[in-house]
Motif scaffolding. Structure first.
Motif, PDB file in Angstrom:
ATOM      1  N   GLY A   2       1.059 -13.284  12.657  1.00  0.00           N
ATOM      2  CA  GLY A   2       0.243 -13.912  13.445  1.00  0.00           C
ATOM      3  C   GLY A   2      -1.442 -13.365  14.150  1.00  0.00           C
ATOM      4  O   GLY A   2      -0.830 -13.208  15.272  1.00  0.00           O
ATOM      5  N   PRO A   3      -2.236 -13.920  13.916  1.00  0.00           N
ATOM      6  CA  PRO A   3      -2.845 -14.150  12.704  1.00  0.00           C
ATOM      7  C   PRO A   3      -2.305 -13.261  11.230  1.00  0.00           C
ATOM      8  O   PRO A   3      -2.042 -11.887  11.735  1.00  0.00           O
ATOM      9  CB  PRO A   3      -4.343 -14.629  13.074  1.00  0.00           C
ATOM     10  CG  PRO A   3      -4.085 -12.926  13.866  1.00  0.00           C
ATOM     11  CD  PRO A   3      -3.005 -12.817  14.625  1.00  0.00           C
ATOM     12  N   PRO A   4      -3.001 -12.727  10.211  1.00  0.00           N
ATOM     13  CA  PRO A   4      -2.520 -12.751   8.771  1.00  0.00           C
ATOM     14  C   PRO A   4      -3.341 -11.659   9.155  1.00  0.00           C
ATOM     15  O   PRO A   4      -4.292 -10.917   9.953  1.00  0.00           O
ATOM     16  CB  PRO A   4      -3.656 -13.520   7.902  1.00  0.00           C
ATOM     17  CG  PRO A   4      -3.630 -15.114   8.608  1.00  0.00           C
ATOM     18  CD  PRO A   4      -3.714 -14.802   9.276  1.00  0.00           C
ATOM     19  N   GLU A   5      -3.225 -10.353   8.396  1.00  0.00           N
ATOM     20  CA  GLU A   5      -3.018  -9.527   8.328  1.00  0.00           C
ATOM     21  C   GLU A   5      -3.522  -8.541   7.067  1.00  0.00           C
ATOM     22  O   GLU A   5      -4.686  -7.995   7.007  1.00  0.00           O
ATOM     23  CB  GLU A   5      -2.179  -8.359   8.709  1.00  0.00           C
ATOM     24  CG  GLU A   5      -2.297  -6.627   8.693  1.00  0.00           C
ATOM     25  CD  GLU A   5      -2.964  -6.297  10.090  1.00  0.00           C
ATOM     26  OE1 GLU A   5      -3.752  -5.205   9.458  1.00  0.00           O
ATOM     27  OE2 GLU A   5      -3.654  -6.303  10.689  1.00  0.00           O
ATOM     28  N   HIS A   6      -2.913  -8.917   5.994  1.00  0.00           N
ATOM     29  CA  HIS A   6      -3.901  -8.892   4.542  1.00  0.00           C
ATOM     30  C   HIS A   6      -4.463  -9.821   3.570  1.00  0.00           C
ATOM     31  O   HIS A   6      -4.575 -10.561   4.105  1.00  0.00           O
ATOM     32  CB  HIS A   6      -2.469  -8.510   3.728  1.00  0.00           C
ATOM     33  CG  HIS A   6      -1.552  -7.350   4.739  1.00  0.00           C
ATOM     34  ND1 HIS A   6      -2.000  -6.021   4.544  1.00  0.00           N
ATOM     35  CD2 HIS A   6      -0.767  -6.656   5.046  1.00  0.00           C
ATOM     36  CE1 HIS A   6      -0.810  -5.001   5.192  1.00  0.00           C
ATOM     37  NE2 HIS A   6      -0.740  -5.947   5.384  1.00  0.00           N
ATOM     38  N   ILE A   7      -5.177  -9.304   3.299  1.00  0.00           N
ATOM     39  CA  ILE A   7      -5.651  -9.774   1.510  1.00  0.00           C
ATOM     40  C   ILE A   7      -4.453 -11.185   0.829  1.00  0.00           C
ATOM     41  O   ILE A   7      -3.898 -10.319   0.728  1.00  0.00           O
ATOM     42  CB  ILE A   7      -6.651  -9.250   1.132  1.00  0.00           C
ATOM     43  CG1 ILE A   7      -7.980  -8.040   1.745  1.00  0.00           C
ATOM     44  CG2 ILE A   7      -6.766  -9.884  -0.192  1.00  0.00           C
ATOM     45  CD1 ILE A   7      -8.662  -7.687   0.778  1.00  0.00           C
ATOM     46  N   ASP A   8      -4.749 -12.248   1.202  1.00  0.00           N
ATOM     47  CA  ASP A   8      -3.747 -12.969  -0.067  1.00  0.00           C
ATOM     48  C   ASP A   8      -3.717 -12.628  -0.732  1.00  0.00           C
ATOM     49  O   ASP A   8      -4.224 -12.177  -2.152  1.00  0.00           O
ATOM     50  CB  ASP A   8      -4.417 -14.663   0.625  1.00  0.00           C
ATOM     51  CG  ASP A   8      -3.409 -15.340  -0.347  1.00  0.00           C
ATOM     52  OD1 ASP A   8      -2.287 -15.203   0.321  1.00  0.00           O
ATOM     53  OD2 ASP A   8      -3.248 -15.888  -1.295  1.00  0.00           O
ATOM     54  N   GLY A   9      -2.732 -12.387  -1.696  1.00  0.00           N
ATOM     55  CA  GLY A   9      -1.898 -12.277  -2.932  1.00  0.00           C
ATOM     56  C   GLY A   9      -2.126 -10.391  -3.078  1.00  0.00           C
ATOM     57  O   GLY A   9      -1.785 -10.328  -3.641  1.00  0.00           O
ATOM     58  N   THR A  10      -2.653  -9.878  -1.974  1.00  0.00           N
ATOM     59  CA  THR A  10      -2.554  -7.989  -1.656  1.00  0.00           C
ATOM     60  C   THR A  10      -0.380  -8.020  -2.032  1.00  0.00           C
ATOM     61  O   THR A  10       0.264  -8.605  -2.275  1.00  0.00           O
ATOM     62  CB  THR A  10      -1.885  -7.768  -1.133  1.00  0.00           C
ATOM     63  OG1 THR A  10      -3.651  -8.000   0.011  1.00  0.00           O
ATOM     64  CG2 THR A  10      -2.296  -6.143  -0.465  1.00  0.00           C
ATOM     65  N   VAL A  11      -0.765  -6.964  -3.797  1.00  0.00           N
ATOM     66  CA  VAL A  11       1.083  -6.772  -4.091  1.00  0.00           C
ATOM     67  C   VAL A  11       0.521  -5.144  -4.070  1.00  0.00           C
ATOM     68  O   VAL A  11      -0.733  -3.811  -4.065  1.00  0.00           O
ATOM     69  CB  VAL A  11       1.054  -6.572  -5.678  1.00  0.00           C
ATOM     70  CG1 VAL A  11       2.551  -6.027  -5.587  1.00  0.00           C
ATOM     71  CG2 VAL A  11       1.538  -7.825  -5.375  1.00  0.00           C
ATOM     72  N   HIS A  12       1.477  -4.131  -2.983  1.00  0.00           N
ATOM     73  CA  HIS A  12       1.534  -2.320  -3.314  1.00  0.00           C
ATOM     74  C   HIS A  12       2.564  -2.311  -3.677  1.00  0.00           C
ATOM     75  O   HIS A  12       3.352  -2.871  -3.035  1.00  0.00           O
ATOM     76  CB  HIS A  12       1.334  -1.892  -2.096  1.00  0.00           C
ATOM     77  CG  HIS A  12      -0.200  -2.367  -1.183  1.00  0.00           C
ATOM     78  ND1 HIS A  12      -0.427  -3.028  -0.054  1.00  0.00           N
ATOM     79  CD2 HIS A  12      -1.478  -2.296  -1.253  1.00  0.00           C
ATOM     80  CE1 HIS A  12      -1.832  -2.629   0.168  1.00  0.00           C
ATOM     81  NE2 HIS A  12      -1.854  -2.660  -1.036  1.00  0.00           N
ATOM     82  N   ALA A  13       2.825  -1.419  -4.828  1.00  0.00           N
ATOM     83  CA  ALA A  13       3.782  -1.194  -5.643  1.00  0.00           C
ATOM     84  C   ALA A  13       4.671  -0.074  -4.864  1.00  0.00           C
ATOM     85  O   ALA A  13       5.403  -0.362  -4.083  1.00  0.00           O
ATOM     86  CB  ALA A  13       3.745  -0.667  -7.175  1.00  0.00           C
ATOM     87  N   THR A  14       3.741   0.632  -4.231  1.00  0.00           N
ATOM     88  CA  THR A  14       4.501   1.609  -3.434  1.00  0.00           C
ATOM     89  C   THR A  14       3.445   2.158  -2.040  1.00  0.00           C
ATOM     90  O   THR A  14       3.252   1.672  -2.034  1.00  0.00           O
ATOM     91  CB  THR A  14       4.663   3.450  -4.491  1.00  0.00           C
ATOM     92  OG1 THR A  14       2.977   3.770  -4.511  1.00  0.00           O
ATOM     93  CG2 THR A  14       4.899   2.853  -5.496  1.00  0.00           C
ATOM     94  N   CYS A  15       4.387   2.766  -1.418  1.00  0.00           N
ATOM     95  CA  CYS A  15       4.059   3.089  -0.167  1.00  0.00           C
ATOM     96  C   CYS A  15       3.163   3.666  -0.275  1.00  0.00           C
ATOM     97  O   CYS A  15       1.983   3.791   0.734  1.00  0.00           O
ATOM     98  CB  CYS A  15       4.712   4.324   0.726  1.00  0.00           C
ATOM     99  SG  CYS A  15       4.508   5.024   2.070  1.00  0.00           S
TER     100      CYS A  15
END
Length: 131
Positions: free
Chosen positions: A102-115
């Protein structure tokens, strides 16, 4: 449908991605995480946002301003803005959690499969919400 309604516990337990943004509002963002044994998010500071964590599976440590907190399923943690923090998976199973920024940190829809994929990405919230 406006908003987000789903079984967050089941979604979190079923998630295998290091980071998966589920919903982004103007003031809050819901993100699933699965941190593999021995991995961590890496020490960071959010100068302009608070963060809530809810652990659903696994064991780990959450460091907040140099203090180590051992965490497990059903624990909730709040990291206030400006606090240096890190989340480390210490068990033999992935540390599964969801976090609310709060508030947002990442781009909406972001997917990172791994670290590693997350570490190489330099994306930050661009102002676009889910709806």
């Amino acid at each position: 449908m406006k908003g987000f309604v789903d079984n967050i516990e089941q979604l979190t337990e079923d998630n295998n991605d290091f980071r998966r943004v589920l919903y982004t509002g103007h003031n809050l963002q819901l993100v699933l995480m699965a941190i593999q044994p021995g991995d961590e998010i890496g020490e960071e500071v959010h100068d302009d946002r608070d963060q809530f964590f809810r652990i659903e599976g696994g064991t780990g440590e959450i460091w907040i301003d140099g203090v180590c907190n051992t965490v497990k399923a059903d624990d909730g943690i709040i990291v206030p803005q400006g606090a240096r923090h890190n989340v480390i998976s210490t068990g033999s199973e992935p540390l599964r959690l969801y976090t609310i920024y709060g508030p947002p940190e990442h781009i909406d829809g972001t997917v990172h499969a791994t670290c590693a994929a997350a570490a190489s990405a330099h994306e930050h919230f661009d102002g676009k919400t889910t709806e």
